[in-house]
Every structure is written in C-alpha cells, then in structure tokens.
Motif scaffolding. Structure first.
Motif, PDB file in Angstrom:
ATOM      1  N   UNK A 175       0.814  -1.221   0.000  1.00 48.10           N
ATOM      2  CA  UNK A 175       0.000   0.000   0.000  1.00 48.10           C
ATOM      3  C   UNK A 175       0.849   1.273   0.000  1.00 48.10           C
ATOM      4  N   UNK A 178       1.688   3.567   2.980  1.00 46.57           N
ATOM      5  CA  UNK A 178       0.758   4.509   3.605  1.00 46.57           C
ATOM      6  C   UNK A 178       0.176   3.996   4.932  1.00 46.57           C
ATOM      7  N   UNK A 179      -0.131   2.697   4.991  1.00 50.34           N
ATOM      8  CA  UNK A 179      -0.710   2.161   6.228  1.00 50.34           C
ATOM      9  C   UNK A 179       0.348   2.184   7.338  1.00 50.34           C
ATOM     10  N   UNK A 182       0.751   5.743   8.560  1.00 51.09           N
ATOM     11  CA  UNK A 182      -0.369   6.175   9.411  1.00 51.09           C
ATOM     12  C   UNK A 182      -0.352   5.460  10.760  1.00 51.09           C
ATOM     13  N   UNK A 203      -1.440   8.389  -9.607  1.00 46.30           N
ATOM     14  CA  UNK A 203      -2.513   8.670  -8.650  1.00 46.30           C
ATOM     15  C   UNK A 203      -2.059   9.493  -7.460  1.00 46.30           C
TER      16      UNK A 203
ATOM     17  N   UNK B  34      -8.435  -5.413  -1.893  1.00 52.78           N
ATOM     18  CA  UNK B  34      -7.885  -4.451  -2.850  1.00 52.78           C
ATOM     19  C   UNK B  34      -8.159  -4.839  -4.304  1.00 52.78           C
ATOM     20  N   UNK B  40      -6.154   1.182  -4.456  1.00 57.23           N
ATOM     21  CA  UNK B  40      -4.706   1.407  -4.476  1.00 57.23           C
ATOM     22  C   UNK B  40      -4.227   1.964  -3.133  1.00 57.23           C
ATOM     23  N   UNK B  44      -5.963   2.908   0.608  1.00 56.60           N
ATOM     24  CA  UNK B  44      -5.539   2.356   1.901  1.00 56.60           C
ATOM     25  C   UNK B  44      -5.579   3.450   2.967  1.00 56.60           C
ATOM     26  N   UNK B  69      -6.481  -6.183   5.883  1.00 56.03           N
ATOM     27  CA  UNK B  69      -6.735  -5.768   4.501  1.00 56.03           C
ATOM     28  C   UNK B  69      -6.732  -6.924   3.503  1.00 56.03           C
ATOM     29  N   UNK B  70      -6.634  -8.157   4.007  1.00 57.32           N
ATOM     30  CA  UNK B  70      -6.585  -9.298   3.080  1.00 57.32           C
ATOM     31  C   UNK B  70      -7.895  -9.477   2.300  1.00 57.32           C
TER      32      UNK B  70
END
Lengths: 296, 85
Positions: A175, A178-179, A182, A203, B34, B40, B44, B69-70
C-alpha cells in the motif's frame, strides 16, 4: 506522470571503498582531495550528465551547454562532499548540526500538540545525516525511503555499526507504505517524508509549477496529515561546509481536512514546491533529485 | 462486540471510496479487499481514516493492517471485534 527515478546510486563501489579507507586511516583531507577527481569522472559520464541536467537546466534556464557542464560538475562535487561527510559521521561520529534552540522548541511544541509530527523535506542538502542526528524529541522516528538493491551508499548507522535511531518505511512496500506511515503517526511517532518524489504512479501526483513548468509532486502526505490532524514541519538541511549541516524550518502548518480528492490539496503541494524553489535559489547545488520530474 | 454486517461495511466503503463500476453484489466475505474493489495505496489511507472515523479503531501496526486488509470478510470481522462506536 509515472515515476522515472531508477533508484540507482550515484556512486560506484570502487570509489566508495577508497573513500571509506581514507576516512578510516584518518586521511580525511586526502579523501576530500580525491573527491575532485571522482566528481570530474562522474561529470564525464553521459548518464550522470543527463540525470543531473534536468534540474540544472530549469534552475539556470538561460545557460548554454558549457555553463551547464560546469554546473553539473559543481553539483556532483557538492553531492560528493555531502556523502563524504555522511561517511565521516558514520565512521567517526564527527558532524555538527546547526540547529537553534528556538527551532528545537518549535518542533517540540508542534509534536506535543497532537503527539505526532511529519517532517517534510526533499532530496536536498544533508537530509540523511541530519535525520540520523535528530534526537531532541523523545519519540519513535521513521524515514520514508526507498533503497534499491543497486544502491551501495550506506546509511550512517551501517557505517557506525550501531543500532539505528531511525527506522525506515519503504514506499514500495504494501500500500505504498501509507498504512505503515499512518500506524506510526497514530502511535505518536515522528515521520520524515520526501515532498519532492512520488511513488505509486500518477494517482499520488499533482502537477504544480516548479521553476516555471509543471512538475509532479506527491499529495498523499497532506491527505494523511489532514486526516490524522498531525502537524507538518517543512525542514531543510543545507550543507554548510566540511562537517557542518544547517537546519532551518521553512514553515510549519496543519492541513485542513478537505476530503480525499487530490486537487483539494493543490495549495499545500504548491506551497511546498515554492519553499523548495526558495531553497534551490539559495543553494543551487544542493538539490539531488536525479530524474525528470517535469516529464509528462 | 457490536455486530457488523457485510452490507454495512460495503455501504461505508461505497460512500467513502471511488469504486467506479464495481458490482458490490458480487463481493462476498472472501473477496480480496484491494483486487476485487480495484483499490490502491491512496484508498488504503482512506480505509484507515474510515476505521478511525466511523468505528473508533486505530491501526497501530503494519502486521495488523496486513491481516485486516486481506479480504473484505477480514475487515468486517476486525471492525466487529474492535469497534467502539
């Protein structure tokens, strides 16, 4: 706008090894002297000239080819000195970070407002050494940084063989990091991010004016800051000569939560680009973003 | 524990993410979060924000995030077990 930065190190292992040997035997001046030839060698390499010239041609837009050639040499030489000081710092622990008490106090106050802080900087000056010495706030510290397998430059803690005071978050991991970013901020950590490089494709990029033309800058940093109500301190770390690094806070701010759309954070992205432009005007040979960020 | 249905989770995701032409009726507990929703790294960020804002959940480490997140089912279960509102 897709990331074109390859992650390749600007130095090769041969020169790198020689420099470390010089430093270890105490011949620091010899290492600096040797650097002038290394910088010349690199300046003669077409790929290095190409990657160095994207920025220099924008910064010195009226210069001809010959002037740009000498500016590339100066850029590479300054970069070499910064790498050298980083190595000296790692091997001998010998470096001086100039940071006023007021600046430190400002950072501490910001951090305590919501227990968390984003240090926003760029690939300029001696940011890596400075972050390794960032020890005046008691908190977990992270640097968002991608290191390619081809990169042979060592971090300060690897040279000193001590445990690192900072942890790394790879933006090419799950990801886009980002996770992880955070999660760290929500635990009250300090996270240092690069405001001048986008990862994860178009993006995460907004196009804003940078030296008169549209260039890609990431926006997700501001979205994260807004969502978590974490303050941002824009800090640059200019190299001030042998063994000396300055640190100055260009600005500090909170970002208003304007939702998820990229364009809502245009003002913040543009503001950072302006601060970076100011830095490059004052220190023209200390911006090391070796790829074409203006390419469409 | 506050009971949380798959429909509720899908609704919150639909309201807060740009899911494009994804047909949510085809999404079940085992759908990869996802891939099936076309998300993307920026999404997240939004999911972390959703967890905090709607359910009072704070993700504090990456290992936790990786598990949650799986699949959509894993996310639903995590919300159910940890939500405070």
């Amino acid at each position: 706008m897709v990331q074109k930065w390859t992650g390749k190190s600007r130095s090769k292992s041969f020169f790198h090894t020689i420099q470390i040997i010089f430093i270890k035997i105490g011949a620091r001046s010899a290492a600096y002297f040797f650097l002038y030839f290394i910088a010349a060698f690199y300046t003669l390499l077409p790929s290095i000239r190409k990657n160095s010239s994207y920025y220099l041609k924008k910064r010195f837009s009226s210069d001809g080819k010959l002037k740009i050639f000498f500016r590339i040499y100066k850029l590479n030489l300054t970069f070499g000195k910064i790498l050298m000081d980083r190595a000296v710092f790692g091997v001998k622990g010998d470096i001086k970070i100039i940071s006023s008490a007021a600046n430190k106090e400002k950072c501490r106050d910001l951090y305590l407002q919501n227990k968390g802080l984003i240090i926003l900087t760029a690939h300029c000056g001696s940011w890596q050494s400075a972050m390794s010495a960032f020890d005046f706030i008691e908190a977990e510290k992270f640097v968002v940084y991608h290191r390619s397998k081809e990169d042979i430059d060592k971090h300060v803690h690897e040279l000193s063989q001590k445990s690192s005071p900072i942890n790394f978050i790879d933006p090419q991991n799950n990801y886009g990091g980002s996770v992880e970013i955070m999660a760290a901020l929500q635990r009250g950590a300090i996270v240092c991010m690069m405001g001048d490089r986008t990862f994860g494709g178009k993006n995460n990029a907004l196009l804003v004016n940078f030296f008169g033309e549209k260039a890609a800058f990431p926006f997700s940093i501001y979205r994260i800051a807004a969502a978590l109500k974490i303050p941002i301190a824009v800090i640059f770390f200019p190299y001030r000569g042998r063994g000396k690094i300055d640190s100055f806070i260009a600005d500090t701010f909170f970002v208003e939560d304007k939702g998820r759309k990229a364009e809502n954070y245009f003002d913040e992205v543009r503001h950072f680009a302006l601060l970076l432009e100011d830095f490059c005007m004052e220190y023209p040979y200390q911006f090391y973003n070796y790829f074409n960020m203006w390419e469409e | 524990m506050i009971k949380t249905t798959l429909d509720e989770v899908k609704k919150v995701l639909e309201e807060n993410l740009d899911l494009g032409a994804t047909d949510l009726t085809e999404i079940n507990e085992d759908s990869p979060l996802f891939q099936s929703l076309g998300l993307d790294s920026l999404d997240a960020i939004e999911i972390v924000v959703i967890l905090r804002k709607y359910y009072g959940i704070i993700i504090e480490n990456m290992e936790q995030g990786r598990e949650v997140f799986k699949t959509i089912g894993a996310l639903r279960k995590f919300i159910e077990q940890n939500r405070t509102k």
